[in-house]
Enzyme design. Structure first.
Site, PDB file in Angstrom:
ATOM      1  N   TYR A  92       0.836  -1.204   0.000  1.00  0.00           N
ATOM      2  CA  TYR A  92       0.000   0.000   0.000  1.00  0.00           C
ATOM      3  C   TYR A  92       0.872   1.255   0.000  1.00  0.00           C
ATOM      4  O   TYR A  92       0.640   2.192  -0.786  1.00  0.00           O
ATOM      5  CB  TYR A  92      -0.930   0.023   1.224  1.00  0.00           C
ATOM      6  CG  TYR A  92      -1.675   1.328   1.346  1.00  0.00           C
ATOM      7  CD1 TYR A  92      -2.768   1.604   0.523  1.00  0.00           C
ATOM      8  CD2 TYR A  92      -1.258   2.303   2.243  1.00  0.00           C
ATOM      9  CE1 TYR A  92      -3.424   2.826   0.596  1.00  0.00           C
ATOM     10  CE2 TYR A  92      -1.907   3.522   2.321  1.00  0.00           C
ATOM     11  CZ  TYR A  92      -2.996   3.774   1.500  1.00  0.00           C
ATOM     12  OH  TYR A  92      -3.630   4.992   1.581  1.00  0.00           O
TER      13      TYR A  92
ATOM     14  N   ARG B  26       1.700   9.426  12.388  1.00  0.00           N
ATOM     15  CA  ARG B  26       1.262  10.703  12.987  1.00  0.00           C
ATOM     16  C   ARG B  26      -0.254  10.878  12.935  1.00  0.00           C
ATOM     17  O   ARG B  26      -0.864  11.416  13.861  1.00  0.00           O
ATOM     18  CB  ARG B  26       1.935  11.858  12.235  1.00  0.00           C
ATOM     19  CG  ARG B  26       1.593  13.242  12.758  1.00  0.00           C
ATOM     20  CD  ARG B  26       1.937  14.296  11.727  1.00  0.00           C
ATOM     21  NE  ARG B  26       1.156  14.110  10.500  1.00  0.00           N
ATOM     22  CZ  ARG B  26       1.447  14.686   9.335  1.00  0.00           C
ATOM     23  NH1 ARG B  26       2.523  15.447   9.217  1.00  0.00           N
ATOM     24  NH2 ARG B  26       0.682  14.482   8.278  1.00  0.00           N
TER      25      ARG B  26
ATOM     26  N   ARG C 217     -10.937   5.049   8.998  1.00  0.00           N
ATOM     27  CA  ARG C 217      -9.911   4.501   8.113  1.00  0.00           C
ATOM     28  C   ARG C 217      -8.771   3.945   8.975  1.00  0.00           C
ATOM     29  O   ARG C 217      -8.448   4.500  10.017  1.00  0.00           O
ATOM     30  CB  ARG C 217      -9.383   5.590   7.165  1.00  0.00           C
ATOM     31  CG  ARG C 217     -10.358   5.918   6.045  1.00  0.00           C
ATOM     32  CD  ARG C 217     -10.264   7.384   5.633  1.00  0.00           C
ATOM     33  NE  ARG C 217      -8.930   7.807   5.275  1.00  0.00           N
ATOM     34  CZ  ARG C 217      -8.323   7.579   4.111  1.00  0.00           C
ATOM     35  NH1 ARG C 217      -8.956   6.884   3.171  1.00  0.00           N
ATOM     36  NH2 ARG C 217      -7.126   8.026   3.862  1.00  0.00           N
TER      37      ARG C 217
ATOM     38  N   PHE D 162      15.049  19.863  -2.155  1.00  0.00           N
ATOM     39  CA  PHE D 162      13.683  19.381  -2.383  1.00  0.00           C
ATOM     40  C   PHE D 162      13.471  18.009  -1.749  1.00  0.00           C
ATOM     41  O   PHE D 162      12.413  17.731  -1.176  1.00  0.00           O
ATOM     42  CB  PHE D 162      13.427  19.328  -3.896  1.00  0.00           C
ATOM     43  CG  PHE D 162      12.143  18.661  -4.295  1.00  0.00           C
ATOM     44  CD1 PHE D 162      10.925  19.293  -4.125  1.00  0.00           C
ATOM     45  CD2 PHE D 162      12.151  17.384  -4.842  1.00  0.00           C
ATOM     46  CE1 PHE D 162       9.740  18.666  -4.490  1.00  0.00           C
ATOM     47  CE2 PHE D 162      10.978  16.753  -5.211  1.00  0.00           C
ATOM     48  CZ  PHE D 162       9.765  17.405  -5.032  1.00  0.00           C
TER      49      PHE D 162
END
Length: 383
Positions: free
Chosen positions: A161, A208, A218, A278
């Protein structure tokens, strides 16, 4: 005017209305990502902004518990073709959904997507297909109350997942860097490295957000882990089970920490400064967030947001601009803090400490001798 001149980037952002709208949505969906995307090399500025917004569109559909599983699956599987449909928009999200307006005005994203270079469009379409179909495969599993819901059962399912919703993004970004000729193509020789970069971020978010996800019916934590501690997942949110909840979250954090060494190896291969920043800033923020989550009972309390403070976030971003030595300093510091919060009767004491020691050694191994000396002096001043 150089290709990476800030004024040149500003001109690119304001070139036309649809592009301005896209960057406005970038600001709204994620302030932290917006800052580092806007600092990217001008060649990648628009492609990665659009990449981010396309995937955020997918995420906004997957995240919304008000959309039926059947509707979600149809939209998610079709999204790779939706991004080619002029004028397509979607207003089916619940009013309180954070990024609802992005999909209401998604035609601007489509317009900018279609204006990209073919190679960049191809990358976005590829990753959208992988992510959309992967989300569709799992959305009935993670939505509690669905008749086919068995939850994410095994650690292997959890890894799969996380690959679908994040790991493939690391692969896509690396393809962007290579296509722009801003990094060495060898970065894709070991695909686990770019995957680990994104998996670490995703797993940190799943840890978190456990309370918020529970409120939305969920569940992403795998049964193989949480069932060791309670019979029903909802029991974690009862005060009398707080210690069991903390022990389980420690095992989830241990699972996430397994990616840190590969993240560092990947980042050591990035030589262009804006690309390094980035990629490095989110990694620094992630390990700082994990340290906040570690052995923190607030993780299982309603309406409590666990976030790195603005001051710490600014300091982390500044350290990342110092390149690999700065990032190594961040990672080493937070690994030590996690280890310091461990104590003798914690179930995962030895494993957590071992991983933190491995992470610290990895940071030392990546630095050249001059950097190691500076690293040790700076680390000595931190404690």
């Amino acid at each position: 005017m150089t290709q990476n001149n800030p004024n040149h980037r500003s001109d690119i952002i304001s070139e036309r209305e649809s592009r301005q709208v896209c960057f406005k949505f970038l600001d709204q969906t994620s302030r932290s990502f917006s800052v580092i995307i806007k600092e990217l090399h001008s060649e990648l500025l628009v492609p990665i902004c659009i990449f981010y917004l396309v995937l955020r569109g997918l995420d906004t559909i997957e995240d919304d518990p008000s959309i039926t599983v059947k509707t979600k699956q149809t939209l998610l599987r079709e999204f790779e073709n939706i991004i080619m449909k002029d004028g397509w928009t979607y207003d089916g999200n619940r009013p309180e959904e954070k990024d609802r307006e992005l999909l209401v005005h998604f035609h601007h994203v489509i317009k900018e997507y279609k204006a990209l270079k073919p190679a960049y469009k191809h990358i976005i379409k590829d990753i959208t297909k992988i992510m959309g179909n992967g989300m569709a495969d799992f959305c009935h599993k993670v939505t509690l109350g669905h008749p086919d819901n068995a939850g994410v059962m095994t650690i292997a399912e959890y890894e799969l997942y996380c690959y679908y919703v994040a790991g493939c993004v690391g692969e896509g970004l690396t393809r962007f860097f290579i296509e722009a000729q801003l990094c060495n193509s060898s970065l894709l020789d070991n695909p686990t490295l770019p995957r680990s970069m994104s998996l670490f971020l995703q797993k940190t978010n799943i840890i978190r957000d456990v309370s918020e996800d529970h409120e939305d019916n969920r569940r992403f934590w795998p049964h193989q882990i949480w069932s060791k501690y309670v019979s029903n997942f909802a029991d974690f949110f009862k005060p009398e089970n707080r210690e069991a909840a903390i022990e389980c979250s420690s095992e989830m954090i241990l699972n996430a920490l397994e990616h840190v060494k590969e993240c560092l190896i990947y980042l050591a291969g990035l030589n262009e400064q804006s690309i390094f920043n980035f990629c490095a800033v989110p990694q620094g923020m992630a390990i700082a967030t994990l340290e906040l989550c570690f052995r923190n009972p607030a993780l299982f309390e309603r309406n409590v947001s666990i976030k790195v403070s603005r001051g710490d976030a600014c300091h982390l971003m500044l350290e990342c601009t110092q390149g690999l030595p700065g990032l190594c300093r961040i990672v080493s510091r937070y690994a030590r803090r996690i280890k310091a919060k461990n104590f003798a009767n914690a179930t995962n004491l030895s494993e957590i400490n071992t991983f933190c020691d491995t992470i610290e050694k990895a940071t030392e191994g990546l630095l050249i001798p001059e950097d190691k000396t500076a690293h040790m002096m700076n680390e000595g001043g931190q404690e």
